[in-house]
Write a protein that holds these residues in place. Structure first.
Motif, mmCIF file in Angstrom:
data_model
loop_
_atom_site.group_PDB
_atom_site.id
_atom_site.type_symbol
_atom_site.label_atom_id
_atom_site.label_comp_id
_atom_site.label_asym_id
_atom_site.label_seq_id
_atom_site.Cartn_x
_atom_site.Cartn_y
_atom_site.Cartn_z
ATOM 1 N N VAL A 104 0.834 -1.197 0.000
ATOM 2 C CA VAL A 104 0.000 0.000 0.000
ATOM 3 C C VAL A 104 0.875 1.257 0.000
ATOM 4 O O VAL A 104 0.668 2.178 -0.793
ATOM 5 N N LYS A 105 1.858 1.288 0.866
ATOM 6 C CA LYS A 105 2.756 2.445 0.928
ATOM 7 C C LYS A 105 3.648 2.496 -0.305
ATOM 8 O O LYS A 105 3.960 3.576 -0.812
ATOM 9 N N ALA A 106 4.068 1.331 -0.793
ATOM 10 C CA ALA A 106 4.900 1.297 -2.000
ATOM 11 C C ALA A 106 4.149 1.882 -3.191
ATOM 12 O O ALA A 106 4.738 2.615 -4.010
ATOM 13 N N ASP A 107 2.855 1.576 -3.303
ATOM 14 C CA ASP A 107 2.059 2.120 -4.400
ATOM 15 C C ASP A 107 2.112 3.645 -4.422
ATOM 16 O O ASP A 107 2.191 4.262 -5.494
ATOM 17 N N GLY A 115 4.167 8.337 -12.415
ATOM 18 C CA GLY A 115 3.021 9.069 -12.935
ATOM 19 C C GLY A 115 1.877 8.170 -13.347
ATOM 20 O O GLY A 115 0.925 8.616 -13.990
ATOM 21 N N GLU A 116 1.978 6.880 -12.994
ATOM 22 C CA GLU A 116 0.936 5.918 -13.326
ATOM 23 C C GLU A 116 0.163 5.538 -12.067
ATOM 24 O O GLU A 116 0.552 5.885 -10.958
ATOM 25 N N ASN A 117 -0.926 4.813 -12.275
ATOM 26 C CA ASN A 117 -1.761 4.402 -11.154
ATOM 27 C C ASN A 117 -1.382 2.989 -10.725
ATOM 28 O O ASN A 117 -1.914 2.003 -11.240
ATOM 29 N N TRP A 118 -0.436 2.893 -9.805
ATOM 30 C CA TRP A 118 -0.030 1.586 -9.284
ATOM 31 C C TRP A 118 -0.973 1.202 -8.155
ATOM 32 O O TRP A 118 -1.107 1.912 -7.162
ATOM 33 N N ASN A 119 -1.602 0.076 -8.305
ATOM 34 C CA ASN A 119 -2.475 -0.474 -7.264
ATOM 35 C C ASN A 119 -2.186 -1.963 -7.196
ATOM 36 O O ASN A 119 -2.718 -2.750 -7.981
ATOM 37 N N ALA A 124 -2.523 -7.484 -8.819
ATOM 38 C CA ALA A 124 -2.280 -8.889 -8.506
ATOM 39 C C ALA A 124 -3.554 -9.705 -8.656
ATOM 40 O O ALA A 124 -3.523 -10.864 -9.089
ATOM 41 N N SER A 125 -4.681 -9.096 -8.317
ATOM 42 C CA SER A 125 -5.971 -9.775 -8.457
ATOM 43 C C SER A 125 -6.257 -10.077 -9.914
ATOM 44 O O SER A 125 -6.654 -11.194 -10.274
ATOM 45 N N ASN A 126 -6.043 -9.107 -10.779
ATOM 46 C CA ASN A 126 -6.278 -9.322 -12.203
ATOM 47 C C ASN A 126 -5.293 -10.331 -12.783
ATOM 48 O O ASN A 126 -5.657 -11.143 -13.641
ATOM 49 N N LEU A 127 -4.041 -10.275 -12.323
ATOM 50 C CA LEU A 127 -3.018 -11.185 -12.851
ATOM 51 C C LEU A 127 -3.399 -12.633 -12.610
ATOM 52 O O LEU A 127 -3.145 -13.504 -13.452
ATOM 53 N N ASP A 128 -4.014 -12.912 -11.464
ATOM 54 C CA ASP A 128 -4.403 -14.284 -11.152
ATOM 55 C C ASP A 128 -5.377 -14.856 -12.184
ATOM 56 O O ASP A 128 -5.451 -16.074 -12.375
ATOM 57 N N THR A 129 -6.136 -13.997 -12.820
ATOM 58 C CA THR A 129 -7.153 -14.475 -13.768
ATOM 59 C C THR A 129 -6.576 -14.684 -15.162
ATOM 60 O O THR A 129 -7.246 -15.274 -16.013
ATOM 61 N N VAL A 130 -5.371 -14.188 -15.434
ATOM 62 C CA VAL A 130 -4.820 -14.271 -16.792
ATOM 63 C C VAL A 130 -3.502 -15.027 -16.865
ATOM 64 O O VAL A 130 -3.084 -15.427 -17.955
ATOM 65 N N ALA A 131 -2.810 -15.208 -15.734
ATOM 66 C CA ALA A 131 -1.532 -15.920 -15.768
ATOM 67 C C ALA A 131 -1.758 -17.343 -16.270
ATOM 68 O O ALA A 131 -2.506 -18.113 -15.647
ATOM 69 N N GLY A 339 11.025 -2.150 -13.548
ATOM 70 C CA GLY A 339 10.363 -0.936 -14.002
ATOM 71 C C GLY A 339 8.894 -1.106 -14.319
ATOM 72 O O GLY A 339 8.253 -0.162 -14.783
ATOM 73 N N ARG A 340 8.354 -2.310 -14.099
ATOM 74 C CA ARG A 340 6.949 -2.580 -14.366
ATOM 75 C C ARG A 340 6.233 -2.925 -13.066
ATOM 76 O O ARG A 340 6.863 -3.292 -12.086
ATOM 77 N N GLN A 341 4.915 -2.829 -13.101
ATOM 78 C CA GLN A 341 4.138 -3.264 -11.943
ATOM 79 C C GLN A 341 4.485 -4.710 -11.656
ATOM 80 O O GLN A 341 4.471 -5.564 -12.535
ATOM 81 N N GLY A 342 4.857 -4.985 -10.395
ATOM 82 C CA GLY A 342 5.287 -6.333 -10.051
ATOM 83 C C GLY A 342 5.182 -6.574 -8.562
ATOM 84 O O GLY A 342 4.542 -5.827 -7.826
#
Length: 558
Positions: A104-107, A115-119, A124-131, A339-342
């Motif tokens: 939460v604090k890292a976001d 300058g992006e919306n990191w959440n 992670a929730s969305n990733l679980d549905t597509v990995a 450099g990517r959401q991870g």
């Protein structure tokens, strides 16, 4: 007598001030040399730490993978000097926070840096549905040193880099010997055997790592640190990394030559040769990139010459570190990036086709630490990667499986109408003014552990609440401690921290009218002393995801 005391006091202050300045000078000297272990030791002795000392001490911990220490120092840096702190410190602070599970604090800081919306929770929730895959892994054994990484296929053997050669010079960065290249046999249990040091034609007193081989095993490309040190923009002398090619003739490695696009002024590293030998992928911070390290490809011509290196572009590369490329037999590119959401620090990604998009491999292989140097035999669904998730670089073997989503059962709460986890038991009790899990609470939490293990696509957010007795701040702090204690229990019993988040709400969300510190019975206040497990059901598509929640009353002091 007063004059004597005054003189002694002045001398004491003078000696202390001199010692502090000496520690700072010593720390600055080591830091400039990238001797981060020694730098941290010197800076730790400084009592009144300036902004510069805090920055360097935090970075020294960060670069040596002491992430909890890094967070504590960066906490102090941002508490005192946030307005003056430049983006690179926010970036490292955010990654240190992720490594310790505080997404939460890292976001917050990654939002400011990118300058992006990191959440993280939503991502992670969305990733679980597509990995498309899950990974089962074990550490490769027979690690005789503190650092092994960069394993690669070498015929029916493997090649890897290690600091296990105690005859090599000590590298000031981490106080370990410089890296050498080894080959070994590896069995199904991950045990290395017949470990052989490559010859002196390959290994020197400099670092050697990241070997890749032609299909017939007669050509090798690898990394070697340059002997010459050059000044960087900060005026510090550093050694860059070059790539080399060697040939195997009469079972001996020979004809070792530096590749023509290597340089003393920037690094080219982490080679990976395509199956047909026509393309060489690598990472570099050469001028003209996106920032820090980018991934490139260069044509390997039949006459032994090379084309012009080509940047793979924004589908792969970011403004930060993009490194450790591996091109599989199916021409799928695997690489690591921070450099990517991870999940934190270097994560492993893949890209195919025209490399216009990249996807994270998911939480079953990535962690909050550095995960890198991924290689795979696609036809066998087996491979290796490296990670420092246990403190130092270690090798891991994995098996890749299809990610089959198992529907998770739920039940409807008759009061709220929410879909709930069918867990036996209804209450978790805390002692007054305590955040310690009581014995009678453990069966319920153990049921949560069982449920999460049975349905690995479920993530949980622990939300804790307090009643109205106590100040707002005290109740908020108390609820956060209880939420954290609940998460810690689940982690200690085998649930990966990346599947858990927590938040305390204090007394702000009562379920009844007991909003004042007096006027209700204990039983009425007890209804507000609860913990809610908010669960995202990953058994549907990203656009059709259900949120379910389970409420457990918590009998506690506030």
């Amino acid at each position: 007598m007063k004059k004597l005391y005054s003189t002694l006091l002045i001398l004491t202050i003078g000696f202390t001030s001199f010692a502090q300045r000496s520690d700072i000078r010593e720390g600055d000297k080591y830091f400039a040399q990238a001797a981060y272990v020694d730098a941290a030791t010197a800076y730790e002795k400084v009592n009144d730490k300036s902004k510069e000392v805090l920055q360097n001490l935090g970075d020294s911990y960060f670069y040596t993978n002491q992430m909890q220490n890094a967070v504590e120092v960066y906490d102090l840096l941002f508490l005192r000097h946030e307005a003056e702190t430049t983006p690179e410190y926010k970036f490292r602070y955010a990654h240190a926070l992720m490594a310790t599970g505080n997404y939460v604090k890292a976001d917050k800081y990654m939002n400011e840096v990118t300058g992006e919306n990191w959440n993280h929770e939503e991502w992670a929730s969305n990733l679980d549905t597509v990995a498309p895959h899950q990974f089962k892994y074990d550490q490769v054994m027979n690690n005789q040193s503190s650092s092994d990484f960069g394993i690669g296929f070498y015929g029916d053997r493997v090649a890897f880099a290690s600091t296990r050669n105690q005859e090599r010079p000590i590298y000031p960065w981490n106080k370990l010997p410089t890296l050498d290249l080894y080959s070994a046999a590896v069995d199904d249990e991950g045990e290395l055997s017949d470990i052989v040091l490559f010859s002196d034609a390959i290994n020197t007193d400099e670092h050697e790592s990241s070997a890749t081989f032609s299909t017939d095993g007669t050509v090798m490309f690898f990394d070697r640190t340059n002997e010459d040190r050059v000044k960087n923009e900060e005026g510090n002398r550093i050694a860059h990394i070059s790539m080399y090619r060697a040939e195997k003739v009469d079972d001996e490695w020979t004809n070792v030559e530096k590749l023509p696009f290597s340089s003393e002024n920037y690094s080219v590293e982490h080679p990976s040769l395509s199956a047909d030998g026509s393309k060489l992928y690598f990472s570099s911070d050469m001028p003209g990139g996106s920032g820090s390290f980018d991934i490139y490809v260069v044509d390997v011509n039949e006459d032994g010459t090379y084309g012009e290196p080509r940047n793979l572009g924004p589908g792969v590369n970011t403004a930060h570190r993009d490194q450790f490329p591996f091109i599989s037999s199916q021409d799928t590119l695997y690489f690591s990036s921070d450099g990517r959401q991870g999940f934190g620090n270097l994560d492993i990604y893949k890209s195919g086709g025209d490399f216009s998009e990249s996807e994270n491999l998911g939480k079953t292989i990535n962690s909050g630490s550095d995960d890198f140097a991924f290689v795979i035999k696609e036809d066998q669904e087996k491979g290796f990667f490296a990670s420092n998730r246990r403190g130092t670089d270690n090798l891991y073997q994995f098996v890749r499986e299809d990610n089959e989503l198992i529907p998770a059962p739920t039940k409807t709460d008759p009061t709220s109408g929410n879909q709930t986890i069918p867990v036996d038991g209804s209450k978790i009790y805390f002692d007054f003014d305590k955040a310690t899990i009581k014995p009678e609470s453990k069966p319920v939490l153990d049921s949560v552990v069982t449920y999460m293990n049975q349905y690995p696509n479920i993530n949980v957010k622990v939300e804790s609440h307090a009643d109205a007795r106590g100040t707002d701040k005290y109740n908020m702090d108390l609820s956060e401690r209880r939420a954290a204690a609940t998460v810690d229990y689940l982690v200690e019993h085998g649930i990966d921290r990346s599947r858990l988040t927590s938040q305390g709400y204090g007394e702000s969300r009562p379920v009844n009218d007991c909003t004042e510190p007096t006027g209700c019975t204990n039983e009425q206040y007890a209804k507000n002393r609860r913990s809610t497990f908010v669960v995202s059901n990953r058994n549907t598509s990203a656009g059709d995801m259900d949120d379910t929640e389970m409420e457990e009353d918590m009998e506690d002091g506030n």
